[in-house]
Write a protein that holds these residues in place. Structure first.
Motif, PDB file in Angstrom:
ATOM      1  N   ILE A   1     104.212 -40.756  27.932  1.00 26.45           N
ATOM      2  CA  ILE A   1     104.195 -39.420  27.337  1.00 26.45           C
ATOM      3  C   ILE A   1     105.138 -39.317  26.161  1.00 26.45           C
ATOM      4  O   ILE A   1     104.920 -38.534  25.229  1.00 26.45           O
ATOM      5  N   GLU A   2     106.229 -40.120  26.153  1.00 24.08           N
ATOM      6  CA  GLU A   2     107.133 -40.095  24.997  1.00 24.08           C
ATOM      7  C   GLU A   2     106.401 -40.540  23.737  1.00 24.08           C
ATOM      8  O   GLU A   2     106.654 -40.037  22.644  1.00 24.08           O
ATOM      9  N   MET A   3     105.511 -41.510  23.890  1.00 18.23           N
ATOM     10  CA  MET A   3     104.709 -41.952  22.750  1.00 18.23           C
ATOM     11  C   MET A   3     103.757 -40.844  22.308  1.00 18.23           C
ATOM     12  O   MET A   3     103.619 -40.568  21.109  1.00 18.23           O
ATOM     13  N   VAL A   4     103.144 -40.188  23.265  1.00 21.13           N
ATOM     14  CA  VAL A   4     102.169 -39.150  22.947  1.00 21.13           C
ATOM     15  C   VAL A   4     102.830 -37.982  22.224  1.00 21.13           C
ATOM     16  O   VAL A   4     102.266 -37.404  21.291  1.00 21.13           O
ATOM     17  N   MET A   5     104.062 -37.619  22.619  1.00 23.85           N
ATOM     18  CA  MET A   5     104.760 -36.533  21.932  1.00 23.85           C
ATOM     19  C   MET A   5     104.949 -36.854  20.452  1.00 23.85           C
ATOM     20  O   MET A   5     104.758 -36.001  19.578  1.00 23.85           O
ATOM     21  N   LEU A   6     105.296 -38.100  20.157  1.00 28.22           N
ATOM     22  CA  LEU A   6     105.523 -38.483  18.763  1.00 28.22           C
ATOM     23  C   LEU A   6     104.221 -38.607  17.989  1.00 28.22           C
ATOM     24  O   LEU A   6     104.163 -38.259  16.804  1.00 28.22           O
ATOM     25  N   THR A   7     103.181 -39.118  18.627  1.00 27.84           N
ATOM     26  CA  THR A   7     101.910 -39.213  17.911  1.00 27.84           C
ATOM     27  C   THR A   7     101.323 -37.825  17.652  1.00 27.84           C
ATOM     28  O   THR A   7     100.656 -37.610  16.635  1.00 27.84           O
ATOM     29  N   ARG A   8     101.580 -36.881  18.540  1.00 28.34           N
ATOM     30  CA  ARG A   8     101.109 -35.515  18.284  1.00 28.34           C
ATOM     31  C   ARG A   8     101.823 -34.894  17.092  1.00 28.34           C
ATOM     32  O   ARG A   8     101.216 -34.162  16.304  1.00 28.34           O
ATOM     33  N   LEU A   9     103.112 -35.171  16.950  1.00 28.63           N
ATOM     34  CA  LEU A   9     103.819 -34.702  15.762  1.00 28.63           C
ATOM     35  C   LEU A   9     103.179 -35.287  14.511  1.00 28.63           C
ATOM     36  O   LEU A   9     102.995 -34.588  13.504  1.00 28.63           O
ATOM     37  N   ASP A  10     102.797 -36.563  14.560  1.00 26.88           N
ATOM     38  CA  ASP A  10     102.168 -37.160  13.394  1.00 26.88           C
ATOM     39  C   ASP A  10     100.769 -36.605  13.140  1.00 26.88           C
ATOM     40  O   ASP A  10     100.288 -36.630  12.000  1.00 26.88           O
ATOM     41  N   CYS A  11     100.099 -36.120  14.164  1.00 26.54           N
ATOM     42  CA  CYS A  11      98.835 -35.404  13.938  1.00 26.54           C
ATOM     43  C   CYS A  11      99.081 -34.148  13.115  1.00 26.54           C
ATOM     44  O   CYS A  11      98.321 -33.835  12.188  1.00 26.54           O
ATOM     45  N   MET A  12     100.138 -33.404  13.449  1.00 27.01           N
ATOM     46  CA  MET A  12     100.503 -32.232  12.661  1.00 27.01           C
ATOM     47  C   MET A  12     100.782 -32.622  11.218  1.00 27.01           C
ATOM     48  O   MET A  12     100.274 -32.011  10.274  1.00 27.01           O
ATOM     49  N   LEU A  13     101.622 -33.654  11.055  1.00 28.31           N
ATOM     50  CA  LEU A  13     101.990 -34.096   9.713  1.00 28.31           C
ATOM     51  C   LEU A  13     100.768 -34.565   8.937  1.00 28.31           C
ATOM     52  O   LEU A  13     100.641 -34.299   7.737  1.00 28.31           O
ATOM     53  N   GLY A  14      99.854 -35.278   9.622  1.00 31.37           N
ATOM     54  CA  GLY A  14      98.660 -35.764   8.957  1.00 31.37           C
ATOM     55  C   GLY A  14      97.778 -34.640   8.458  1.00 31.37           C
ATOM     56  O   GLY A  14      97.280 -34.666   7.328  1.00 31.37           O
ATOM     57  N   SER A  15      97.559 -33.642   9.305  1.00 33.65           N
ATOM     58  CA  SER A  15      96.734 -32.503   8.875  1.00 33.65           C
ATOM     59  C   SER A  15      97.412 -31.734   7.750  1.00 33.65           C
ATOM     60  O   SER A  15      96.746 -31.296   6.805  1.00 33.65           O
ATOM     61  N   ALA A  16      98.740 -31.569   7.845  1.00 37.90           N
ATOM     62  CA  ALA A  16      99.466 -30.905   6.756  1.00 37.90           C
ATOM     63  C   ALA A  16      99.340 -31.701   5.461  1.00 37.90           C
ATOM     64  O   ALA A  16      99.195 -31.121   4.376  1.00 37.90           O
ATOM     65  N   ALA A  17      99.385 -33.027   5.569  1.00 33.52           N
ATOM     66  CA  ALA A  17      99.254 -33.877   4.384  1.00 33.52           C
ATOM     67  C   ALA A  17      97.860 -33.772   3.774  1.00 33.52           C
ATOM     68  O   ALA A  17      97.711 -33.749   2.537  1.00 33.52           O
TER      69      ALA A  17
END
Length: 545
Positions: A292-308
């Motif tokens: 789940i620690e990995m999933v928390m970080l990949t979800r943050l990158d989903c946010m960043l990716g969509s913002a990008a």
């Protein structure tokens, strides 16, 4: 009378100049402000250098890397199984630049205050120009906390964090740096990973033999993979390398590459494990808790990716509108087009500011229980809402270019195909909303952390005050939201949280965001802002002329 040269039928005029090269740091006032405010100010030199590279050389490399899709080579010319994925050389050049500049490992090999914020900004910059490579970069970054649970995998952790890229198919011991992929989803389960059927049979110690499959196996060209499988005590987490420790190829068979809507530069596959060697991470039966620690970080990158994606689509639309003339003046001078572009600029900045606020919470989570609690909910809220907004946003930006926005050379079709992915990957929208409800029920401190953050803004805007009053009884635990209403409630929470970060940023977008998104002065489509919004200030901030 002189004759016209053959085929001289027209002149090329009223076309915008090429978009690139552009300095993606200099052009983005909201990014500069957010990095400084969220604690990444010590890393500006790194960010500005990468932004200049991304907006020039990497932007140029991205077109062929995206157009020439990966190909699976299951066997070599002699009939031996090799399970390789071949890429255009530009893919490897993009990966090398990203890893050397820290897009995957900066949080870990640099460390120090603000490193997660800086790494988030690096990811945001990279994703704007080539989102497909963001998949292996994100997973390599996010795997580190999981790998560190197993002391025996210290070398894997060190090399995953290292600023070295090596795309060759070699054992981990022969490389200075490695990349990581992930395999969780199976045919019968999807998001319900507890329905996984891959079997992990103990060999000795923490070594296992895996038999089964993965329906989505992300970045199959990676050196190792975090996977979930059923051990004797239940679902467990494993590192499955491409090569066994004895130097032989591991028994993972790439069956085919997925033929995806977008994300063309990245490979996603189906895989079968035919007695593949793997090393357990964490306790048996604790696979979800471990990964789940990995999933928390990949979800943050989903946010960043969509913002990008929003940011690049907006920049392309603004660039076009400032140079294209219609009906006697530039597109951007038409009142209705200014409304659309300003509305997009507000949405894009809200997505960025919220994403970097979550990055700060991640950065401070180990030192501040309140920030850790905030991140627990904010990551799921942002992953749901920001990723949900991206497809409609990119489509609106396409429309600003007219028919040119539907042509591959404009970049907008690539962004449009990419835009739905982040809302699906790492848990769909329903999963995120249910995760918010679960956190509120099981971890009340998370709701209190978000409420405390919102209360800091009381008195700044009447519409936000009203929204906070509406959200308060749920966040403090007095009221429970029914499952069927989860999306509606999380959306309203997301807008309040975005309003808060815009107010913190003292952004010229803040008032218009509150009036339109919270106060009801907005329609269901972009371009429906009130008529007295300061469009000029918003557009100048979005992309300086």
């Amino acid at each position: 009378m002189s004759e016209l040269p053959p085929f001289a039928t027209h002149r090329v005029e009223n076309q915008p100049p090429p978009f690139a090269p552009r300095d993606l740091w200099r052009d983005d006032a909201a990014l500069r402000d957010a990095v400084a405010r969220e604690g990444g100010g010590d890393h500006v030199a790194r960010l500005s250098a990468y932004a200049a590279l991304a907006g020039d050389a990497l932007y140029a490399l991205s077109f062929d890397a995206h157009r020439d899709r990966p190909r699976l080579r299951s066997h070599d010319r002699y009939g031996q199984r090799i399970d390789l994925v071949e890429f255009h050389p530009n893919y490897h050049a993009l990966m090398q630049a990203a890893i050397e500049h820290g897009v995957a490992g900066y949080s870990w090999h640099h460390g120090g205050a603000g490193a997660h914020v800086a790494r988030a900004a690096l990811s945001y910059l990279h994703h704007q120009v080539e989102p497909g490579t963001s998949c292996p970069l994100t997973m390599t970054h996010a795997a580190l906390p999981v790998l560190r649970h197993a002391p025996a995998l210290a070398e894997w952790a060190r090399k995953a964090a290292a600023p070295h890229y090596d795309g060759r198919d070699l054992p981990m011991g022969d490389k200075a740096g490695v990349t990581l992929g992930m395999g969780m989803t199976e045919k019968q389960g999807g998001s319900d990973v507890r329905a996984n059927q891959t079997v992990a049979t103990p060999l000795s110690g923490d070594e296992y033999r895996l038999v089964g499959h993965k329906w989505f196996f992300s970045a199959p060209m990676s050196d190792g993979f975090l996977v979930l499988a059923q051990a004797p005590a239940g679902l467990s987490c494993f590192l499955l390398p491409r090569w066994r420790p004895d130097g032989s190829r591991n028994a993972l068979r790439l069956m085919r590459l997925k033929d995806k809507l977008g994300d063309w530069s990245n490979a996603s596959s189906e895989v079968e494990f035919e007695g593949a060697w793997a090393q357990r991470i964490g306790d048996e039966g604790r696979g979800v808790a471990t990964i789940i620690e990995m999933v928390m970080l990949t979800r943050l990158d989903c946010m960043l990716g969509s913002a990008a994606e929003m940011r690049m689509a907006l920049a392309q639309a603004l660039h076009h509108a400032r140079h294209r003339q219609t009906f006697g003046k530039h597109l951007v001078e038409h009142a209705l087009m200014r409304n659309v572009l300003a509305d997009l600029a507000i949405e894009a900045e809200a997505a960025l500011q919220f994403s970097l606020r979550v990055a700060r919470a991640v950065d401070r989570a180990s030192l501040d229980a309140g920030e850790a609690a905030y991140a627990r909910i904010a990551t799921a809220v942002g992953k749901y809402w920001i990723c949900k907004r991206a497809p409609a946003f990119v489509n609106e930006a396409q429309e600003c270019l007219g028919g040119a926005g539907y042509v591959e050379e404009s970049l907008l079709p690539r962004l449009y195909r990419q835009a739905p992915l982040n809302s699906i990957w790492e848990g769909s929208g329903n999963i995120q909303c249910l995760d918010v409800l679960r956190a509120l029920a099981r971890e009340p401190e998370a709701g209190h952390a978000v409420l405390n953050e919102l209360r800091r803004h009381l008195g700044a805007d009447a519409a936000l005050d009203a929204r906070i009053a509406e959200l308060e009884p749920v966040l403090d635990g007095r009221v429970r939201i029914e499952e069927g209403q989860a999306r509606h409630w999380v959306e309203r929470l997301a807008l309040a949280m975005q309003a808060g970060v815009l107010l913190d940023a003292r952004s010229p977008c803040a008032e218009a965001f509150c009036r339109s998104r919270l106060g009801g002065a907005h329609g269901l489509a972009f371009g429906t802002l009130p008529g007295d919004v300061d469009y000029a200030a918003i557009l100048q901030r979005a992309l300086p002329e």
